[in-house]
Design an enzyme around this catalytic site. Sequence first.
Site, PDB file in Angstrom:
ATOM      1  N   THR A  16      79.065  32.593  59.596  1.00  0.00           N
ATOM      2  CA  THR A  16      77.714  32.528  59.028  1.00  0.00           C
ATOM      3  C   THR A  16      77.658  33.024  57.592  1.00  0.00           C
ATOM      4  O   THR A  16      76.915  32.485  56.767  1.00  0.00           O
ATOM      5  CB  THR A  16      76.752  33.390  59.885  1.00  0.00           C
ATOM      6  OG1 THR A  16      76.729  32.841  61.191  1.00  0.00           O
ATOM      7  CG2 THR A  16      75.347  33.381  59.341  1.00  0.00           C
ATOM      8  N   ASP A  60      83.259  27.509  61.808  1.00  0.00           N
ATOM      9  CA  ASP A  60      82.425  28.352  62.659  1.00  0.00           C
ATOM     10  C   ASP A  60      83.417  28.985  63.636  1.00  0.00           C
ATOM     11  O   ASP A  60      84.256  28.285  64.225  1.00  0.00           O
ATOM     12  CB  ASP A  60      81.421  27.466  63.407  1.00  0.00           C
ATOM     13  CG  ASP A  60      80.469  28.265  64.287  1.00  0.00           C
ATOM     14  OD1 ASP A  60      79.268  28.115  64.117  1.00  0.00           O
ATOM     15  OD2 ASP A  60      80.954  29.016  65.162  1.00  0.00           O
ATOM     16  N   SER A  61      83.347  30.289  63.829  1.00  0.00           N
ATOM     17  CA  SER A  61      84.411  30.951  64.593  1.00  0.00           C
ATOM     18  C   SER A  61      84.446  30.530  66.056  1.00  0.00           C
ATOM     19  O   SER A  61      85.420  30.811  66.756  1.00  0.00           O
ATOM     20  CB  SER A  61      84.296  32.463  64.468  1.00  0.00           C
ATOM     21  OG  SER A  61      83.275  32.960  65.284  1.00  0.00           O
ATOM     22  N   SER A  62      83.414  29.841  66.531  1.00  0.00           N
ATOM     23  CA  SER A  62      83.486  29.333  67.905  1.00  0.00           C
ATOM     24  C   SER A  62      84.543  28.243  68.013  1.00  0.00           C
ATOM     25  O   SER A  62      84.977  27.894  69.107  1.00  0.00           O
ATOM     26  CB  SER A  62      82.128  28.770  68.337  1.00  0.00           C
ATOM     27  OG  SER A  62      81.186  29.811  68.285  1.00  0.00           O
ATOM     28  N   ASP A  93      80.948  35.446  66.150  1.00  0.00           N
ATOM     29  CA  ASP A  93      81.005  35.041  67.563  1.00  0.00           C
ATOM     30  C   ASP A  93      82.337  35.387  68.234  1.00  0.00           C
ATOM     31  O   ASP A  93      82.355  35.880  69.357  1.00  0.00           O
ATOM     32  CB  ASP A  93      80.755  33.526  67.701  1.00  0.00           C
ATOM     33  CG  ASP A  93      79.291  33.166  67.489  1.00  0.00           C
ATOM     34  OD1 ASP A  93      78.467  34.086  67.389  1.00  0.00           O
ATOM     35  OD2 ASP A  93      78.986  31.966  67.403  1.00  0.00           O
ATOM     36  N   GLN A 279      83.621  44.500  84.758  1.00  0.00           N
ATOM     37  CA  GLN A 279      82.476  43.831  84.122  1.00  0.00           C
ATOM     38  C   GLN A 279      81.567  44.843  83.425  1.00  0.00           C
ATOM     39  O   GLN A 279      80.696  44.466  82.650  1.00  0.00           O
ATOM     40  CB  GLN A 279      81.667  43.060  85.177  1.00  0.00           C
ATOM     41  CG  GLN A 279      82.415  41.866  85.731  1.00  0.00           C
ATOM     42  CD  GLN A 279      81.645  41.128  86.828  1.00  0.00           C
ATOM     43  OE1 GLN A 279      80.439  41.242  86.949  1.00  0.00           O
ATOM     44  NE2 GLN A 279      82.365  40.368  87.640  1.00  0.00           N
ATOM     45  N   CYS A 280      81.765  46.134  83.734  1.00  0.00           N
ATOM     46  CA  CYS A 280      80.956  47.169  83.073  1.00  0.00           C
ATOM     47  C   CYS A 280      81.388  47.321  81.626  1.00  0.00           C
ATOM     48  O   CYS A 280      82.562  47.187  81.288  1.00  0.00           O
ATOM     49  CB  CYS A 280      81.130  48.518  83.760  1.00  0.00           C
ATOM     50  SG  CYS A 280      80.412  48.580  85.388  1.00  0.00           S
TER      51      CYS A 280
HETATM   52  N1  ASP Z   1      78.553  30.949  64.794  1.00  0.00           N
HETATM   53  C1  ASP Z   1      78.909  31.894  63.765  1.00  0.00           C
HETATM   54  C2  ASP Z   1      80.410  32.102  63.812  1.00  0.00           C
HETATM   55  O1  ASP Z   1      80.875  32.863  64.624  1.00  0.00           O
HETATM   56  C3  ASP Z   1      78.182  33.197  63.946  1.00  0.00           C
HETATM   57  C4  ASP Z   1      78.473  34.241  62.886  1.00  0.00           C
HETATM   58  O2  ASP Z   1      79.243  34.068  61.980  1.00  0.00           O
HETATM   59  O3  ASP Z   1      77.868  35.316  62.992  1.00  0.00           O
HETATM   60  O4  ASP Z   1      81.119  31.501  63.042  1.00  0.00           O
END
Ligand code: ASP
Length: 344
Positions: A16, A60-62, A93, A279-280
């Site tokens: 972002t 985008d890191s996704s 992300d 999961q905690c």
């Molecule tokens: N979708 C963005 C990413 O991870 C979110 C971010 O950068 O905060 O690339």
Amino acid sequence: MMKDNTKVLLIYTGGTIGMMEDLETTNLRPFDFKHLLDEVPELKKLELEVEVKETKSIIDSSNTNPEVWLELLALIKANYEAYDGFVVLHGSDTMAYTASAISFLIENSNKPIIFTGSQLPIGKLRTDGKENLITAIEIAGAKENSRPIISEVAIYFEYNLYRANRTSKVSAENFEAFQSPNYPVLAEAGVSIKYNRFALKKANEERVQFRNKISEDVASIKLFPGIRKEVFWAISRIKDLKGLIIETYGSGNAPMISWLDDELKLLNEKGVLVLNVSQCLTGSVSQAKYETGQHLQNNNVIGGYDITFEAAITKMMYLLACDDLSHEEKRNYLQTNIRGEITL
Ligand code: ASP
């Protein structure tokens, strides 16, 4: 402004922080880095030298994956000797995954490798990106007695510096997007940057080593009440699976159902390393506490202590690719604190 001779390499990978709005779709999309530097003229005022490099694709890191991690690693390796510290601009992300992976792939690093990004693009009026970027650079260049203060991989976000492999993204909304629930923050930035000395990794004299392999033969299963054996099997019976994370309840507990124990026995016979991660968000796995944990222990499941999921999966991906380690050594390392990722 007089510059000292400290050199920091800023590596831009996307996220972002460098995004702009697509005028047609209004979606945020990564943009080239030039505008980013225009947006932060303050960088010129820093007393240290900053140079910039980019990874091949700005994403985008996704969209990240182990190939991108290895590309980033290679960039750090190629420039390791020439710089005092590194700042990696990365989407938030999956930042905790990438930063954890890098922490495992570099052994005996004594230089600061600081990941940062932002929740709002740097061009937006209320951006958190400027402060994150400027302070991350300051931390990456901070020295004491001519040695870096930080000698590990860390994440800087919204006034806090965290150990990378202790960190998870916890908010998609707040500027304070990250937490390291089981480890103190390494530093807090206020009027000055306060380092929590007791929490910092000590520098060592060993030679730095870069591993350049990652195994993708891993999987994870998050348990939930009512999970069907077919769901478990669909994952646990994947061909060539070498490592499996089971996300359990509380202090590492799972239902006492015969198909689960049979499956764990089978996985053990096949040599699949099974790691128990809770999961905690806080606290630690202790398989001997309840009988619902003991049956996992009896089936050779490895207790993950207080590891984050992000650190657990990347540690497994790293260890499983270490061809010089035996099966037993990999199992032992999974229960050993190798980069400050678990509290024993
Ligand atoms: N979708 C963005 C990413 O991870 C979110 C971010 O950068 O905060 O690339």
